[in-house]
Design a protein around this motif. Structure first.
Motif, PDB file in Angstrom:
ATOM      1  N   GLU A  44      60.915 -29.943  30.489  1.00  0.00           N
ATOM      2  CA  GLU A  44      59.955 -29.692  31.726  1.00  0.00           C
ATOM      3  C   GLU A  44      60.178 -28.176  31.962  1.00  0.00           C
ATOM      4  O   GLU A  44      59.309 -27.262  32.239  1.00  0.00           O
ATOM      5  CB  GLU A  44      60.364 -30.439  32.831  1.00  0.00           C
ATOM      6  CG  GLU A  44      59.445 -30.040  34.178  1.00  0.00           C
ATOM      7  CD  GLU A  44      59.724 -31.119  35.523  1.00  0.00           C
ATOM      8  OE1 GLU A  44      59.586 -30.503  36.367  1.00  0.00           O
ATOM      9  OE2 GLU A  44      60.487 -32.138  35.113  1.00  0.00           O
ATOM     10  N   MET A  45      61.277 -27.695  32.098  1.00  0.00           N
ATOM     11  CA  MET A  45      61.662 -26.103  32.154  1.00  0.00           C
ATOM     12  C   MET A  45      61.118 -25.440  30.963  1.00  0.00           C
ATOM     13  O   MET A  45      60.170 -24.358  31.366  1.00  0.00           O
ATOM     14  CB  MET A  45      63.289 -25.988  32.076  1.00  0.00           C
ATOM     15  CG  MET A  45      63.862 -26.439  33.276  1.00  0.00           C
ATOM     16  SD  MET A  45      63.106 -25.618  34.930  1.00  0.00           S
ATOM     17  CE  MET A  45      63.793 -24.111  34.721  1.00  0.00           C
ATOM     18  N   ALA A  46      61.069 -25.876  29.775  1.00  0.00           N
ATOM     19  CA  ALA A  46      60.407 -25.093  28.681  1.00  0.00           C
ATOM     20  C   ALA A  46      58.872 -24.984  28.784  1.00  0.00           C
ATOM     21  O   ALA A  46      58.379 -24.015  28.450  1.00  0.00           O
ATOM     22  CB  ALA A  46      60.786 -25.659  27.449  1.00  0.00           C
ATOM     23  N   ASP A  47      58.499 -26.062  29.327  1.00  0.00           N
ATOM     24  CA  ASP A  47      56.994 -26.204  29.424  1.00  0.00           C
ATOM     25  C   ASP A  47      56.526 -25.037  30.373  1.00  0.00           C
ATOM     26  O   ASP A  47      55.481 -24.574  30.361  1.00  0.00           O
ATOM     27  CB  ASP A  47      56.458 -27.699  29.849  1.00  0.00           C
ATOM     28  CG  ASP A  47      55.174 -27.870  30.222  1.00  0.00           C
ATOM     29  OD1 ASP A  47      54.232 -27.202  29.214  1.00  0.00           O
ATOM     30  OD2 ASP A  47      54.657 -28.367  30.949  1.00  0.00           O
ATOM     31  N   LEU A  48      57.288 -25.184  31.625  1.00  0.00           N
ATOM     32  CA  LEU A  48      56.868 -24.252  32.649  1.00  0.00           C
ATOM     33  C   LEU A  48      57.069 -22.790  32.209  1.00  0.00           C
ATOM     34  O   LEU A  48      56.357 -21.926  32.733  1.00  0.00           O
ATOM     35  CB  LEU A  48      57.902 -24.605  33.861  1.00  0.00           C
ATOM     36  CG  LEU A  48      57.579 -25.910  34.650  1.00  0.00           C
ATOM     37  CD1 LEU A  48      58.571 -26.010  35.715  1.00  0.00           C
ATOM     38  CD2 LEU A  48      56.116 -25.781  35.218  1.00  0.00           C
ATOM     39  N   LYS A  94      54.359 -17.682  30.713  1.00  0.00           N
ATOM     40  CA  LYS A  94      53.979 -16.710  29.720  1.00  0.00           C
ATOM     41  C   LYS A  94      52.229 -16.642  29.635  1.00  0.00           C
ATOM     42  O   LYS A  94      51.838 -15.517  29.193  1.00  0.00           O
ATOM     43  CB  LYS A  94      54.761 -16.921  28.405  1.00  0.00           C
ATOM     44  CG  LYS A  94      55.966 -16.635  28.500  1.00  0.00           C
ATOM     45  CD  LYS A  94      56.694 -17.079  27.007  1.00  0.00           C
ATOM     46  CE  LYS A  94      58.115 -16.818  26.864  1.00  0.00           C
ATOM     47  NZ  LYS A  94      58.895 -17.187  25.611  1.00  0.00           N
ATOM     48  N   LYS A  95      51.816 -17.760  29.654  1.00  0.00           N
ATOM     49  CA  LYS A  95      50.311 -17.671  29.295  1.00  0.00           C
ATOM     50  C   LYS A  95      49.634 -17.190  30.488  1.00  0.00           C
ATOM     51  O   LYS A  95      48.777 -16.434  30.369  1.00  0.00           O
ATOM     52  CB  LYS A  95      49.891 -19.030  28.994  1.00  0.00           C
ATOM     53  CG  LYS A  95      50.037 -19.686  27.660  1.00  0.00           C
ATOM     54  CD  LYS A  95      49.582 -21.324  27.568  1.00  0.00           C
ATOM     55  CE  LYS A  95      49.938 -21.613  26.176  1.00  0.00           C
ATOM     56  NZ  LYS A  95      49.631 -23.286  26.081  1.00  0.00           N
ATOM     57  N   LEU A  96      50.054 -17.453  31.879  1.00  0.00           N
ATOM     58  CA  LEU A  96      49.529 -16.755  32.925  1.00  0.00           C
ATOM     59  C   LEU A  96      49.612 -15.449  32.984  1.00  0.00           C
ATOM     60  O   LEU A  96      49.038 -14.629  33.264  1.00  0.00           O
ATOM     61  CB  LEU A  96      50.120 -17.624  34.187  1.00  0.00           C
ATOM     62  CG  LEU A  96      49.786 -18.952  34.276  1.00  0.00           C
ATOM     63  CD1 LEU A  96      50.381 -19.576  35.370  1.00  0.00           C
ATOM     64  CD2 LEU A  96      47.992 -19.110  34.562  1.00  0.00           C
ATOM     65  N   GLU A  97      50.946 -14.867  32.349  1.00  0.00           N
ATOM     66  CA  GLU A  97      51.106 -13.569  32.397  1.00  0.00           C
ATOM     67  C   GLU A  97      50.374 -12.559  31.452  1.00  0.00           C
ATOM     68  O   GLU A  97      49.811 -11.734  31.749  1.00  0.00           O
ATOM     69  CB  GLU A  97      52.733 -13.407  32.351  1.00  0.00           C
ATOM     70  CG  GLU A  97      53.409 -13.565  33.260  1.00  0.00           C
ATOM     71  CD  GLU A  97      55.079 -13.418  32.994  1.00  0.00           C
ATOM     72  OE1 GLU A  97      55.303 -13.338  31.739  1.00  0.00           O
ATOM     73  OE2 GLU A  97      55.969 -13.205  33.923  1.00  0.00           O
ATOM     74  N   ALA A  98      50.099 -13.439  30.105  1.00  0.00           N
ATOM     75  CA  ALA A  98      49.085 -12.787  29.425  1.00  0.00           C
ATOM     76  C   ALA A  98      47.576 -12.685  29.814  1.00  0.00           C
ATOM     77  O   ALA A  98      47.056 -11.893  29.695  1.00  0.00           O
ATOM     78  CB  ALA A  98      49.123 -13.731  27.918  1.00  0.00           C
ATOM     79  N   ILE A  99      47.292 -13.736  30.643  1.00  0.00           N
ATOM     80  CA  ILE A  99      46.129 -13.763  31.294  1.00  0.00           C
ATOM     81  C   ILE A  99      45.736 -12.868  32.084  1.00  0.00           C
ATOM     82  O   ILE A  99      44.851 -12.130  32.074  1.00  0.00           O
ATOM     83  CB  ILE A  99      45.560 -15.258  31.666  1.00  0.00           C
ATOM     84  CG1 ILE A  99      45.475 -16.149  30.823  1.00  0.00           C
ATOM     85  CG2 ILE A  99      44.395 -15.024  32.554  1.00  0.00           C
ATOM     86  CD1 ILE A  99      45.245 -17.670  31.193  1.00  0.00           C
ATOM     87  N   ALA A 100      46.874 -12.593  33.022  1.00  0.00           N
ATOM     88  CA  ALA A 100      46.917 -11.565  33.996  1.00  0.00           C
ATOM     89  C   ALA A 100      46.777 -10.045  33.385  1.00  0.00           C
ATOM     90  O   ALA A 100      46.177  -9.125  34.031  1.00  0.00           O
ATOM     91  CB  ALA A 100      48.001 -11.789  35.042  1.00  0.00           C
ATOM     92  N   SER A 101      47.299  -9.893  32.258  1.00  0.00           N
ATOM     93  CA  SER A 101      47.459  -8.589  31.603  1.00  0.00           C
ATOM     94  C   SER A 101      46.343  -8.402  30.821  1.00  0.00           C
ATOM     95  O   SER A 101      46.076  -7.292  30.531  1.00  0.00           O
ATOM     96  CB  SER A 101      48.807  -8.313  31.105  1.00  0.00           C
ATOM     97  OG  SER A 101      48.808  -9.399  29.779  1.00  0.00           O
ATOM     98  N   GLY A 102      45.491  -9.364  30.491  1.00  0.00           N
ATOM     99  CA  GLY A 102      44.301  -9.295  29.663  1.00  0.00           C
ATOM    100  C   GLY A 102      44.541  -9.258  28.195  1.00  0.00           C
ATOM    101  O   GLY A 102      43.792  -9.093  27.368  1.00  0.00           O
TER     102      GLY A 102
END
Length: 85
Positions: free
Chosen positions: A65-69, A74-82
């Motif tokens: 669960e921690m690895a999934d989170l 990481k995906k959300l940070e990548a989306i936020a940075s474009g």
């Protein structure tokens, strides 16, 4: 009257029985303690507190669960940075 050797033998037999019974109970108690130690999740060893795991999941499930989170973050940070993944 009873022979003294018979009395000594009977006393020794009773004594050995008491000692064997006591050792057996101690052994069973020690085994139960080790079973509880193996079944009890410990937060100090894994860095994860058992009370914080949602739904009472085991330590292995908590690691997954921690690895999934972390991957989601990481995906959300990548989306936020474009950045495209």
């Amino acid at each position: 009257m009873m022979d003294p050797i018979f009395v000594i033998a009977a006393t020794c037999l009773v004594g050995i029985s008491v000692v064997a019974f006591s050792l057996l109970k101690a052994w069973q108690g020690w085994l139960e303690l080790k079973r509880e130690e193996l079944e009890r999740p410990t937060g100090s060893r894994t860095g994860i507190d058992a009370a914080e795991v949602e739904g009472g999941a085991s330590v292995g499930a908590a690691r997954i669960e921690m690895a999934d989170l972390k991957e989601r973050i990481k995906k959300l940070e990548a989306i936020a940075s474009g950045v495209e993944l």
